[in-house]
Design an enzyme around this catalytic site. Structure first.
Site, short mmCIF file in Angstrom:
data_model
loop_
_atom_site.label_atom_id
_atom_site.label_comp_id
_atom_site.label_asym_id
_atom_site.label_seq_id
_atom_site.Cartn_x
_atom_site.Cartn_y
_atom_site.Cartn_z
N ARG A 64 0.84 -1.19 0.00
CA ARG A 64 0.00 0.00 0.00
C ARG A 64 0.89 1.26 0.00
O ARG A 64 1.97 1.26 0.56
CB ARG A 64 -0.90 0.03 1.24
CG ARG A 64 -2.13 -0.85 1.11
CD ARG A 64 -3.03 -0.71 2.30
NE ARG A 64 -2.42 -1.26 3.50
CZ ARG A 64 -1.88 -0.55 4.47
NH1 ARG A 64 -1.88 0.77 4.41
NH2 ARG A 64 -1.34 -1.13 5.51
N TYR A 203 -1.41 -3.70 -6.81
CA TYR A 203 -1.11 -4.52 -5.64
C TYR A 203 -2.10 -4.37 -4.49
O TYR A 203 -2.43 -3.26 -4.08
CB TYR A 203 0.29 -4.18 -5.10
CG TYR A 203 0.90 -5.35 -4.35
CD1 TYR A 203 1.65 -6.31 -5.01
CD2 TYR A 203 0.69 -5.53 -2.99
CE1 TYR A 203 2.19 -7.40 -4.34
CE2 TYR A 203 1.21 -6.62 -2.31
CZ TYR A 203 1.97 -7.56 -2.98
OH TYR A 203 2.49 -8.64 -2.32
N GLY A 204 -2.53 -5.49 -3.96
CA GLY A 204 -3.26 -5.57 -2.68
C GLY A 204 -4.32 -4.50 -2.52
O GLY A 204 -5.12 -4.24 -3.42
N LYS A 212 -9.60 -2.48 1.72
CA LYS A 212 -9.39 -1.31 2.58
C LYS A 212 -10.20 -0.10 2.09
O LYS A 212 -10.70 0.68 2.89
CB LYS A 212 -7.92 -0.94 2.64
CG LYS A 212 -7.00 -2.10 2.94
CD LYS A 212 -7.26 -2.71 4.29
CE LYS A 212 -6.21 -3.81 4.54
NZ LYS A 212 -6.31 -4.41 5.84
N HIS A 232 -10.89 -2.57 11.40
CA HIS A 232 -9.76 -3.38 10.92
C HIS A 232 -9.52 -4.49 11.96
O HIS A 232 -8.58 -4.43 12.74
CB HIS A 232 -8.54 -2.47 10.80
CG HIS A 232 -7.40 -3.06 10.07
ND1 HIS A 232 -6.10 -2.64 10.27
CD2 HIS A 232 -7.33 -4.03 9.14
CE1 HIS A 232 -5.29 -3.32 9.48
NE2 HIS A 232 -6.01 -4.18 8.79
N SER A 254 -1.59 -3.78 10.11
CA SER A 254 -1.25 -4.73 9.05
C SER A 254 0.06 -5.45 9.38
O SER A 254 1.00 -4.83 9.86
CB SER A 254 -1.09 -4.01 7.72
OG SER A 254 -2.28 -3.33 7.40
N CYS A 256 0.79 -7.67 11.67
CA CYS A 256 1.13 -7.88 13.08
C CYS A 256 0.52 -9.18 13.60
O CYS A 256 0.32 -9.34 14.81
CB CYS A 256 0.64 -6.71 13.94
SG CYS A 256 1.61 -5.22 13.72
N LYS A 258 -2.55 -10.80 12.54
CA LYS A 258 -4.01 -11.00 12.60
C LYS A 258 -4.39 -12.37 12.03
O LYS A 258 -5.21 -13.08 12.61
CB LYS A 258 -4.75 -9.90 11.84
CG LYS A 258 -4.97 -8.65 12.68
CD LYS A 258 -6.15 -7.81 12.23
CE LYS A 258 -6.03 -7.31 10.81
NZ LYS A 258 -4.84 -6.45 10.61
N ASP A 279 -9.38 -9.98 8.93
CA ASP A 279 -8.91 -8.62 8.64
C ASP A 279 -9.94 -7.52 8.92
O ASP A 279 -9.57 -6.45 9.36
CB ASP A 279 -8.46 -8.53 7.18
CG ASP A 279 -7.59 -7.32 6.89
OD1 ASP A 279 -6.78 -6.95 7.76
OD2 ASP A 279 -7.73 -6.71 5.83
N ARG A 371 2.19 -12.27 -0.45
CA ARG A 371 0.86 -12.63 0.05
C ARG A 371 0.32 -13.91 -0.56
O ARG A 371 0.75 -14.33 -1.64
CB ARG A 371 -0.12 -11.49 -0.33
CG ARG A 371 0.22 -10.12 0.26
CD ARG A 371 -0.37 -9.97 1.61
NE ARG A 371 0.06 -8.75 2.30
CZ ARG A 371 -0.60 -8.27 3.36
NH1 ARG A 371 -1.68 -8.85 3.82
NH2 ARG A 371 -0.14 -7.19 3.97
N ARG A 402 2.60 -3.71 17.83
CA ARG A 402 3.91 -4.35 17.87
C ARG A 402 4.82 -3.42 18.66
O ARG A 402 5.25 -2.38 18.15
CB ARG A 402 4.38 -4.51 16.42
CG ARG A 402 5.62 -5.31 16.19
CD ARG A 402 5.96 -5.30 14.70
NE ARG A 402 5.17 -6.26 13.95
CZ ARG A 402 5.53 -7.52 13.75
NH1 ARG A 402 6.65 -7.98 14.23
NH2 ARG A 402 4.75 -8.32 13.02
O1 SAT Z 1 -2.66 -4.53 0.92
S1 SAT Z 1 -3.67 -4.65 1.97
O2 SAT Z 1 -4.10 -3.33 2.40
O3 SAT Z 1 -4.83 -5.36 1.47
C1 SAT Z 1 -3.05 -5.53 3.27
C2 SAT Z 1 -2.83 -4.75 4.50
O4 SAT Z 1 -2.07 -3.80 4.50
O5 SAT Z 1 -3.44 -5.09 5.52
MN MN Z 2 -5.31 -5.50 7.17
#
Ligand code: SAT
Ligand code: MN
Length: 576
Positions: A64, A203-204, A212, A232, A254, A256, A258, A279, A371, A402
């Protein structure tokens, strides 16, 4: 078809000028065809694991990008001090020019999707338009896409998510393995309009806008306006040896742990953990005054490094098949590998950059934010209620970050207000989930710093407002698995051992477990958890500084800092 959608498709087609438009129905045949297409151009590599594939991103597009993420509310004050803001009109104009012709040479996919169980009144339908087939196949694993979502939507308005990799193709031009446009990347939210425009990254969370962008940033605004909470948080069911079950929601930044906590395998005989989500939680108050949570997602987008049979056996079983891996290393026999998967790495690998790798290499084989994407249905410990329309009743909320020093293993908030203060004062060392320095301590209230779609001061107030007569407030806890001793060694083994902490929370909720009231909240005795006493030491000098620091941080919220939180901060400072 939904008339708003028809109109929107025409508008975006005219703007982005794709070669073709596909309305995604979510079928298996469509999914397989998309995979074939990406295998042909080298974007996906087939793996030894059945139905599984590997994607390697452009090295400049791996996480991100918070500095390129915007909340463009009408008023700057509504975005608050923790979000990037630009005037919506100015940003819309910029986006219009970025998106102009940006899908040339590509197919535009229209992906209707439902966040939450199809049968649930708490669920919401949205549509993502994207020119990335990688996004489509990930969304099919992560959400409930296609025709069932469209059916649920009917002719209602919906959340509009527009995404492009930002790399138009000229006739005859060969596509990149991972098209993206890092120089121009922007992830922009228009909270009043319930719209997201994301450009340049594949990405993600930058590209899977269901996650998100919608389920947290836009949904948190909906929650503020409609009286519920978009958080979250993972959701787990905990069953004790007598067969009594309670659900907990837990919020950590993120990367840590989960996913590890969500899939925990109990080391305590007779105790069982089941996973509702890893998440995100959407939580509404029931008529019975209890807080009910659904997992809006339908899959996991978990961090690969560190995941192993020892740390998370349930995840390892979940990803044995039908999984998309991104930015992990490739073994010579066509399987995946990452740091922490086992003690001895293979003698030879191809790293996430496609280069030859041996244990002597100085670079990591897998990217730290690599991932796996996989459907929840493959998780052996999935909770039977994960798809329930009513959601699950939440008995306790757990916050955590953390922190290698100061913050004890576990404590319970003295009240709802104190618990909200604990959430608001969360701090954590940064991870590879976002671009930037790793290991740097920062404030991350409620683990929502990058995900709250409005003014964080208003968000705190929204949390405080949840406490009204007639409701059964969940108890609030704060944990820290990451304390280290003077030699930098972890004081707590974590993973399966965390069950001991959950057991204490469970029994506190039943009014059974012992606790001592301290300056920081209710704390167990170390021996009762089988823990090193240093995990519960209160360093008064350190906490004095921490309280001061929280006070300084709170000032950024100005007049929007709720009185109650200022009071809690003063109480903490005074008691130390
Ligand atoms: O890339 S994501 O935002 O989906 C993963 C994360 O940072 O928790
Ligand atoms: Mn997350």
């Amino acid at each position: 078809m939904n008339t708003h959608l028809q109109q929107w498709i025409e508008e975006i087609r005219a703007l982005t000028q794709p070669d073709a438009v596909v309305i995604v129905n979510g079928s298996e045949e469509e999914f397989q065809a998309l995979i074939q297409k990406q295998m042909k151009n080298g974007s996906l590599k087939p793996l030894k694991r059945p139905g599984s594939f590997l994607a390697w991103s452009n090295p400049e597009d791996v996480a991100r990008v918070e500095e390129r993420t915007f909340i463009c509310s009408e008023k700057q004050d509504d975005a608050g001090p923790t979000n990037n803001w630009k005037p919506p009109q100015e940003m819309k104009e910029k986006l219009q020019s970025l998106f102009q012709g940006c899908m040339k040479g590509r197919t535009m996919y229209v992906v209707p999707y439902c966040m939450g169980p199809l049968s649930s009144p708490m669920s919401k339908v949205a549509v993502e338009i994207t020119d990335s087939p990688y996004v489509v196949i990930n969304m099919r694993l992560m959400t409930r896409i296609g025709t069932p979502a469209l059916k649920k939507l009917g002719n209602e308005p919906f959340v509009k998510c527009l995404h492009s990799v930002g790399k138009p193709l000229h006739p005859g031009q060969k596509d990149d393995q991972w098209p993206c446009n890092p120089q121009e990347t922007a992830i922009v939210h228009f909270p009043e309009k319930h719209e997201v425009w994301s450009f340049g990254s594949g990405y993600g969370g930058n590209a899977l806008l269901n996650k998100k962008s919608f389920a947290l940033r836009i949904a948190s605004v909906m929650g503020r306006d409609e009286g519920w909470l978009a958080e979250h948080m993972l959701i787990i069911g905990v069953t004790n040896p007598k067969g009594k079950k309670k659900y907990f929601a837990a919020s950590f930044p993120s990367a840590c742990g989960k996913t590890n906590l969500a899939m925990l395998e109990s080391i305590l005989p007779g105790w069982k953990i089941e996973c509702v989500g890893d998440d995100i939680a959407w939580m509404h108050w029931g008529k019975d005054g209890k807080l009910y949570a659904i997992n809006p997602e339908n899959g996991f987008f978990g961090v690969a490094p560190g995941t192993s049979i020892k740390t998370n056996p349930s995840a390892m079983r979940t990803i044995e098949k039908n999984t998309i891996f991104t930015n992990v290393a490739l073994t010579d026999d066509g399987d995946v590998w990452w740091e922490g998967m086992n003690d001895t790495p293979p003698q030879h690998l191809t790293n996430w950059k496609g280069q030859s790798w041996t244990p002597a290499s100085t670079e990591k084989a897998a990217h730290p934010n690599s991932r796996f994407t996989v459907s929840v249905s493959q998780c052996p410990t999935i909770d039977p209620a994960y798809d329930s329309a009513d959601g699950v009743p939440i008995s306790g909320i757990i916050f955590g970050g953390r922190r290698s020093s100061l913050v004890p293993l576990v404590r319970q908030a003295l009240s709802w207000q104190h618990g909200v203060f604990l959430g608001a004062s969360m701090t954590s060392e940064t991870t590879a989930a976002a671009k930037g320095e790793v290991g740097k301590l920062r404030h991350d209230p409620f683990a929502m710093l990058p995900f709250c779609g409005y003014h964080m001061g208003d968000y705190f107030a929204h949390w405080l407002k949840q406490e009204v007569p007639g409701r059964t407030m969940p108890q609030i806890f704060y944990v820290n698995w990451f304390l280290k001793d003077a030699d930098g060694k972890f004081l707590w083994k974590g993973f399966g051992e965390n069950m001991r902490v959950l057991k204490w929370c469970f029994e506190r909720n039943d009014g059974e477990a012992e606790a001592e009231k301290t300056a920081l909240g209710f704390m167990p005795h170390a021996e009762s958890l089988g823990a090193d006493p240093r995990l519960f030491a209160i360093d008064r000098e350190g906490w004095k500084q921490e309280a001061e620091e929280i006070g300084r941080y709170f000032q950024i919220f100005g007049k929007k800092l709720p009185e109650a939180l200022a009071k809690e901060q003063m109480k903490l400072a005074a008691v130390l």
